[in-house]
Design a protein around this motif. Structure first.
Motif, PDB file in Angstrom:
ATOM      1  N   VAL A 229       0.759  -1.030  -0.009  1.00 48.38           N
ATOM      2  CA  VAL A 229      -0.053   0.091   0.082  1.00 48.38           C
ATOM      3  C   VAL A 229       0.935   1.135   0.164  1.00 48.38           C
ATOM      4  CG1 VAL A 229      -1.962   1.354   0.980  1.00 48.38           C
ATOM      5  CG2 VAL A 229      -1.529  -1.533   1.391  1.00 48.38           C
ATOM      6  N   THR A 231       2.496   4.957  -0.080  1.00 49.27           N
ATOM      7  CA  THR A 231       2.205   6.171   0.414  1.00 49.27           C
ATOM      8  C   THR A 231       2.386   7.173  -0.872  1.00 49.27           C
ATOM      9  OG1 THR A 231       2.812   5.995   2.508  1.00 49.27           O
ATOM     10  CG2 THR A 231       2.420   7.984   1.770  1.00 49.27           C
ATOM     11  N   VAL A 232       1.209   7.943  -1.279  1.00 45.45           N
ATOM     12  CA  VAL A 232       1.307   8.948  -2.089  1.00 45.45           C
ATOM     13  C   VAL A 232       1.727  10.358  -1.382  1.00 45.45           C
ATOM     14  CG1 VAL A 232       0.126  10.350  -3.905  1.00 45.45           C
ATOM     15  CG2 VAL A 232      -0.326   7.884  -3.670  1.00 45.45           C
ATOM     16  N   GLY A 259      -9.382   3.185  -5.953  1.00 49.60           N
ATOM     17  CA  GLY A 259      -8.020   2.736  -5.652  1.00 49.60           C
ATOM     18  C   GLY A 259      -7.183   3.588  -4.719  1.00 49.60           C
ATOM     19  N   PHE A 260      -7.658   4.432  -4.080  1.00 50.56           N
ATOM     20  CA  PHE A 260      -6.913   5.261  -3.078  1.00 50.56           C
ATOM     21  C   PHE A 260      -7.736   5.326  -1.698  1.00 50.56           C
ATOM     22  CE2 PHE A 260      -5.384   6.945  -6.933  1.00 50.56           C
ATOM     23  CZ  PHE A 260      -4.210   7.029  -6.729  1.00 50.56           C
ATOM     24  N   ALA A 282      -2.881   6.694   0.293  1.00 55.08           N
ATOM     25  CA  ALA A 282      -2.141   5.811  -0.166  1.00 55.08           C
ATOM     26  C   ALA A 282      -2.833   4.854  -1.241  1.00 55.08           C
ATOM     27  CB  ALA A 282      -1.951   4.763   1.106  1.00 55.08           C
ATOM     28  N   ARG A 283      -2.267   4.489  -2.018  1.00 61.28           N
ATOM     29  CA  ARG A 283      -2.803   3.672  -3.295  1.00 61.28           C
ATOM     30  C   ARG A 283      -2.858   2.231  -2.743  1.00 61.28           C
ATOM     31  NH1 ARG A 283      -2.738   4.433  -8.840  1.00 61.28           N
ATOM     32  NH2 ARG A 283      -1.081   6.082  -8.783  1.00 61.28           N
ATOM     33  N   ARG A 285      -4.066  -1.959  -4.179  1.00 60.73           N
ATOM     34  CA  ARG A 285      -4.339  -2.709  -5.220  1.00 60.73           C
ATOM     35  C   ARG A 285      -5.865  -3.373  -5.179  1.00 60.73           C
ATOM     36  NH1 ARG A 285       2.000  -5.217  -5.841  1.00 60.73           N
ATOM     37  NH2 ARG A 285       2.620  -3.283  -6.676  1.00 60.73           N
TER      38      ARG A 285
END
Length: 287
Positions: A229, A231-232, A259-260, A282-283, A285
């Motif tokens: 996961v 982090t953006v 997806g976030f 965070a992204r 899947r």
């Protein structure tokens, strides 16, 4: 806890003389340029942990700015960092009597020798010791079972080699009510709570708080998702210098969409004081 970590706890590392301090220390090359070797000891699934990286940048900015403590620091994670050599470049944006602001970037080189920016941060620093001791809050510490009734990585199956080196450096005891994912029975609630510290017994300080807000398993696990996961963006606020003793960390997610997801973290010290907060995007899947 590994035997080596247990031995370290017996002697209790101190702030300034611990593995965390050594692994986040930056070396000044020229004004505003620092060198560091990112340690493989703070990796998850072979990527360097975001909280550890935030502490590295935090240390560089503390050396650059006239104030010692991060009050707020916002990081954008641009590409995944790898263990090995890195460069931190800092810039002073503004200095004032009580706050100073700076920015920093962490860079590495790809296989062809090209410079790649990994993280960029903007932060404001002050002196936590000068803040008034006046607290008016509706926030309450998380209700955690006693530490001996909680579970750490050492209580579960053996990890895959190289996938969770960071857990050997942490004292992490998770609330059983947020551990359904480890048994294949996630609760569906985006919650994670734990007792937290460093495995060598070093007490918390403002820089280790930057690690604490991003060191628990992702709340996505308890929602029923698996895998990395990343982090953006992460913004952390340090509210007070923590009292000695273990911390309590609570992380919640209320919304996963497109997806976030967001993760809101609170860190409480042994004196029942809220010492740090964070929010990250965070992204995930999706299946």
């Amino acid at each position: 806890m590994p035997e080596a970590a247990s031995a370290q706890v017996a002697t209790r590392a101190t702030v300034g003389d611990s593995e965390f301090d050594r692994d986040t220390a930056v070396t000044l090359r020229t004004p505003g340029v620092y060198d560091i070797g990112l340690s493989a000891g703070w990796t998850i699934i072979n990527a360097v942990n975001g909280g550890y990286l935030l502490a590295v940048l935090g240390r560089a900015l503390a050396d650059t700015l006239p104030h010692p403590d991060p009050f707020t620091i916002s990081a954008h994670y641009l590409t995944a960092s790898q263990p090995g050599p890195a460069v931190v470049r800092t810039e002073t944006v503004r200095t004032g009597r009580t706050l100073s602001t700076g920015q920093a970037s962490l860079l590495q080189y790809d296989d062809e020798g090209r410079e790649v920016e990994r993280i960029r941060v903007l932060a404001s620093y002050g002196d936590l010791d000068t803040l008034p001791d006046d607290v008016r809050t509706a926030a309450r510490p998380p209700a955690l079972p006693p530490m001996e009734q909680c579970f750490g990585p050492e209580d579960g199956p053996a990890p895959v080699d190289g996938s969770s080196a960071i857990t050997e450096r942490l004292m992490l005891k998770l609330d059983p009510s947020t551990l359904g994912w480890a048994l294949g029975q996630p609760s569906g609630k985006g919650e994670m709570r734990a007792w937290f510290g460093l495995a060598d017994g070093r007490d918390a300080d403002p820089f280790s708080l930057l690690l604490a807000v991003d060191a628990l398993p992702p709340t996505a696990f308890e929602i029923g998702l698996t895998g990395w996961v990343p982090t953006v963006e992460l913004t952390a606020h340090v509210r007070s210098r923590p009292a000695p003793g273990p911390l309590r960390v609570s992380i919640t997610t209320r919304n996963l969409a497109g997806g976030f997801l967001e993760e809101d973290a609170e860190v409480w010290d042994s004196a029942d004081r809220l010492v740090a907060q964070s929010r990250q995007l965070a992204r995930v899947r999706l299946p």
